[in-house]
Design an enzyme around this catalytic site. Structure first.
Site, PDB file in Angstrom:
ATOM      1  N   CYS A 171       0.818  -1.221   0.000  1.00  0.00           N
ATOM      2  CA  CYS A 171       0.000   0.000   0.000  1.00  0.00           C
ATOM      3  C   CYS A 171       0.850   1.268   0.000  1.00  0.00           C
ATOM      4  O   CYS A 171       0.629   2.188  -0.787  1.00  0.00           O
ATOM      5  CB  CYS A 171      -0.920  -0.010   1.216  1.00  0.00           C
ATOM      6  SG  CYS A 171      -0.086  -0.482   2.753  1.00  0.00           S
ATOM      7  N   HIS A 251      -2.468   5.350   6.517  1.00  0.00           N
ATOM      8  CA  HIS A 251      -1.098   5.840   6.696  1.00  0.00           C
ATOM      9  C   HIS A 251      -1.057   7.317   6.295  1.00  0.00           C
ATOM     10  O   HIS A 251      -1.877   7.762   5.493  1.00  0.00           O
ATOM     11  CB  HIS A 251      -0.125   5.113   5.766  1.00  0.00           C
ATOM     12  CG  HIS A 251      -0.130   3.626   5.853  1.00  0.00           C
ATOM     13  ND1 HIS A 251       0.172   2.937   6.999  1.00  0.00           N
ATOM     14  CD2 HIS A 251      -0.355   2.677   4.908  1.00  0.00           C
ATOM     15  CE1 HIS A 251       0.131   1.630   6.755  1.00  0.00           C
ATOM     16  NE2 HIS A 251      -0.195   1.447   5.496  1.00  0.00           N
TER      17      HIS A 251
HETATM   18  P1  NAD Z   1      -5.288 -11.027   6.268  1.00  0.00           P
HETATM   19  O1  NAD Z   1      -4.657 -11.724   7.402  1.00  0.00           O
HETATM   20  O2  NAD Z   1      -6.323  -9.992   6.526  1.00  0.00           O
HETATM   21  O3  NAD Z   1      -5.931 -12.075   5.262  1.00  0.00           O
HETATM   22  C1  NAD Z   1      -5.277 -13.233   4.869  1.00  0.00           C
HETATM   23  C2  NAD Z   1      -6.298 -14.329   4.631  1.00  0.00           C
HETATM   24  O4  NAD Z   1      -5.621 -15.507   4.168  1.00  0.00           O
HETATM   25  C3  NAD Z   1      -7.062 -14.744   5.894  1.00  0.00           C
HETATM   26  O5  NAD Z   1      -8.434 -14.856   5.562  1.00  0.00           O
HETATM   27  C4  NAD Z   1      -6.489 -16.098   6.256  1.00  0.00           C
HETATM   28  O6  NAD Z   1      -7.459 -16.909   6.859  1.00  0.00           O
HETATM   29  C5  NAD Z   1      -6.113 -16.641   4.898  1.00  0.00           C
HETATM   30  N1  NAD Z   1      -5.048 -17.643   4.897  1.00  0.00           N
HETATM   31  C6  NAD Z   1      -4.060 -17.810   5.776  1.00  0.00           C
HETATM   32  N2  NAD Z   1      -3.267 -18.842   5.418  1.00  0.00           N
HETATM   33  C7  NAD Z   1      -3.797 -19.333   4.286  1.00  0.00           C
HETATM   34  C8  NAD Z   1      -3.447 -20.396   3.429  1.00  0.00           C
HETATM   35  N3  NAD Z   1      -2.379 -21.160   3.662  1.00  0.00           N
HETATM   36  N4  NAD Z   1      -4.213 -20.633   2.335  1.00  0.00           N
HETATM   37  C9  NAD Z   1      -5.297 -19.860   2.079  1.00  0.00           C
HETATM   38  N5  NAD Z   1      -5.675 -18.830   2.871  1.00  0.00           N
HETATM   39  C10 NAD Z   1      -4.927 -18.570   3.948  1.00  0.00           C
HETATM   40  O7  NAD Z   1      -4.076 -10.415   5.414  1.00  0.00           O
HETATM   41  P2  NAD Z   1      -4.110  -9.121   4.499  1.00  0.00           P
HETATM   42  O8  NAD Z   1      -3.948  -7.922   5.349  1.00  0.00           O
HETATM   43  O9  NAD Z   1      -5.248  -9.197   3.566  1.00  0.00           O
HETATM   44  O10 NAD Z   1      -2.732  -9.282   3.727  1.00  0.00           O
HETATM   45  C11 NAD Z   1      -2.602 -10.125   2.607  1.00  0.00           C
HETATM   46  C12 NAD Z   1      -1.403  -9.681   1.803  1.00  0.00           C
HETATM   47  O11 NAD Z   1      -1.645  -8.337   1.359  1.00  0.00           O
HETATM   48  C13 NAD Z   1      -0.079  -9.634   2.565  1.00  0.00           C
HETATM   49  O12 NAD Z   1       0.965  -9.914   1.653  1.00  0.00           O
HETATM   50  C14 NAD Z   1       0.011  -8.190   3.000  1.00  0.00           C
HETATM   51  O13 NAD Z   1       1.325  -7.778   3.251  1.00  0.00           O
HETATM   52  C15 NAD Z   1      -0.575  -7.509   1.789  1.00  0.00           C
HETATM   53  N6  NAD Z   1      -1.116  -6.169   2.047  1.00  0.00           N
HETATM   54  C16 NAD Z   1      -1.858  -5.920   3.150  1.00  0.00           C
HETATM   55  C17 NAD Z   1      -2.337  -4.642   3.374  1.00  0.00           C
HETATM   56  C18 NAD Z   1      -3.131  -4.297   4.594  1.00  0.00           C
HETATM   57  O14 NAD Z   1      -3.088  -3.168   5.009  1.00  0.00           O
HETATM   58  N7  NAD Z   1      -3.870  -5.194   5.164  1.00  0.00           N
HETATM   59  C19 NAD Z   1      -2.069  -3.627   2.442  1.00  0.00           C
HETATM   60  C20 NAD Z   1      -1.363  -3.932   1.287  1.00  0.00           C
HETATM   61  C21 NAD Z   1      -0.876  -5.217   1.100  1.00  0.00           C
END
Ligand code: NAD
Length: 374
Positions: A171, A251
């Site tokens: 992000c 942020h």
């Molecule tokens: P999150 O924890 O909210 O969601 C992840 C999901 O994946 C959960 O529903 C979890 O149950 C599921 N999961 C976990 N292990 C799994 C597996 N082995 N197989 C299938 N599903 C599985 O995470 P998020 O915040 O959505 O982040 C996801 C990615 O996006 C990360 O790489 C993070 O760095 C990136 N990201 C996050 C944000 C943020 O602010 N949340 C912003 C930009 C990028």
């Protein structure tokens, strides 16, 4: 060709450069891109809804690890539910959630898998995507080297065309790349210095902090954001510093750029106004915080009060000879979502024009950048 995967290395289809037919057909979008979302959390659930809104894409499944509120939302949206560990099927079914199959079954049925599993978990899925020969895109929590290509639709859409693996940058990096690239195209950027004041956790993350601290993240300079910008814009000189504060909303970036040519406030505002992913928070709106911004997004009726654009504060834009400074707020849960959609189109190779993809993505979400609303 419609309904079939147009290209899977390892499965005997060496055709990543072959355009998918949906954009070129007489009937509009006669062939939908089948998208699977592996990891239906903060990012995954938003990407799923954004995919479902596009005319040329459909959600063929989403995956969960355990039955929870998000799984019930997926059911309510009509997204087929898959699970990573099939032995958990009885637990889902007991909760009233029908399971369509395993994550592997889901990936087999997809043209593209959006991997939105937690950071570093995504890397463990690469061997599956390689085995199946399916296209996959990861999020910013994974290293650049995993995909070998880091994406931002304003900067390098064309270079993603036909790729099997892509990483959509985080992000903060997305927000930095959008504006740095725009200023660089107009004036040339000699150096960027950016300070990121980061949210401690997403609103639903009850176990994360800090509750009462400003945490340097990291103490050392630069933070990882500068090097990450270079994964998209390798020629940019940039130094970044970051800290985490007790907030969940957004942020805030304090950015200072030294430009190669003299810069003016008026022209910078014109550039922001003309960009489909840069928003301008006008002085007249009277907004000076992330809280008021989120309230504004809610009142505008944005789904989940998401802000997909950089929110650049008009009054903060200071231009003096070769120096440009401003504040921008970045909604961590949202800005990468629209980038994921463009990355899917680029990887499928059907739309070669970044501007057209961005316009299609924005239109499907009824996304007009925020300056048009006040
Ligand atoms: P999150 O924890 O909210 O969601 C992840 C999901 O994946 C959960 O529903 C979890 O149950 C599921 N999961 C976990 N292990 C799994 C597996 N082995 N197989 C299938 N599903 C599985 O995470 P998020 O915040 O959505 O982040 C996801 C990615 O996006 C990360 O790489 C993070 O760095 C990136 N990201 C996050 C944000 C943020 O602010 N949340 C912003 C930009 C990028």
């Amino acid at each position: 060709m419609c309904g079939k995967n147009p290209g899977r290395p390892g499965n005997g289809y060496p055709v990543y450069d072959k355009p998918h037919s949906f954009f070129h057909s007489g009937a509009m979008y006669d062939c939908m891109i089948k998208v699977a979302i592996n990891g239906y959390g903060t990012i995954g659930k938003r990407v799923a809804d954004a995919v479902a809104a596009q005319k040329d894409m459909k959600v063929i499944g989403v995956s969960k690890t355990r039955p929870n509120a998000e799984a019930f939302v997926a059911k309510q949206r009509g997204y087929p539910l898959y699970i990573a560990d099939i032995s958990k099927k009885p637990a889902f079914e007991k909760a009233g959630l029908k399971i369509a199959g395993s994550v592997e079954d889901m990936c087999k049925a997809a043209d593209v898998v959006v991997d939105a599993t937690p950071g570093k978990v995504g890397a463990t899925n690469k061997s599956l995507y390689e085995k199946l020969g399916v296209r996959a895109l990861w999020q910013g929590g994974e290293e650049h080297e995993l995909a070998g290509f880091s994406f931002n639709s304003s900067c390098n859409y064309k270079d993603a065309i036909g790729r099997q693996f892509v990483r959509v940058v985080s992000c903060n990096t997305t927000g930095l790349c959008r504006i740095i690239n725009e200023i660089d195209k107009e004036y040339g950027v000699a150096h960027v210095h950016a300070i990121m004041v980061r949210r401690g956790s997403d609103p639903g993350e009850i176990k994360k902090g800090p509750i009462d601290a400003i945490v340097l993240d990291p103490v050392g300079v630069p933070s990882h954001h500068g090097p990450d910008v270079l994964s998209v814009l390798p020629h940019i000189s940039i130094t970044t510093m970051a800290m985490i504060v007790p907030t969940t909303m957004m942020h805030m970036h304090a950015i200072q750029m030294t430009t190669k040519k003299a810069v003016t406030q008026e022209r910078v505002i014109e550039l922001i106004n003309a960009h489909p992913r840069l928003g301008l928070i006008k002085k007249t709106a009277g907004i000076k915080s992330t809280a008021e911004l989120k309230e504004f997004a809610m009142d505008l009726g944005r789904q989940r009060s998401d802000l997909w654009e950089n929110c650049i504060f008009e009054e903060s834009i200071y231009a003096n000879r070769n120096e440009l400074c401003f504040f921008q707020a970045i909604h961590q849960e949202a800005d990468v979502v629209v980038e994921n959609i463009d990355a899917i189109r680029a990887m499928m190779g059907g739309e070669k024009d970044a501007a057209k993809s961005v316009a299609a993505t924005n239109a499907a979400l009824n996304f007009k950048t925020i300056q048009n609303n006040h």
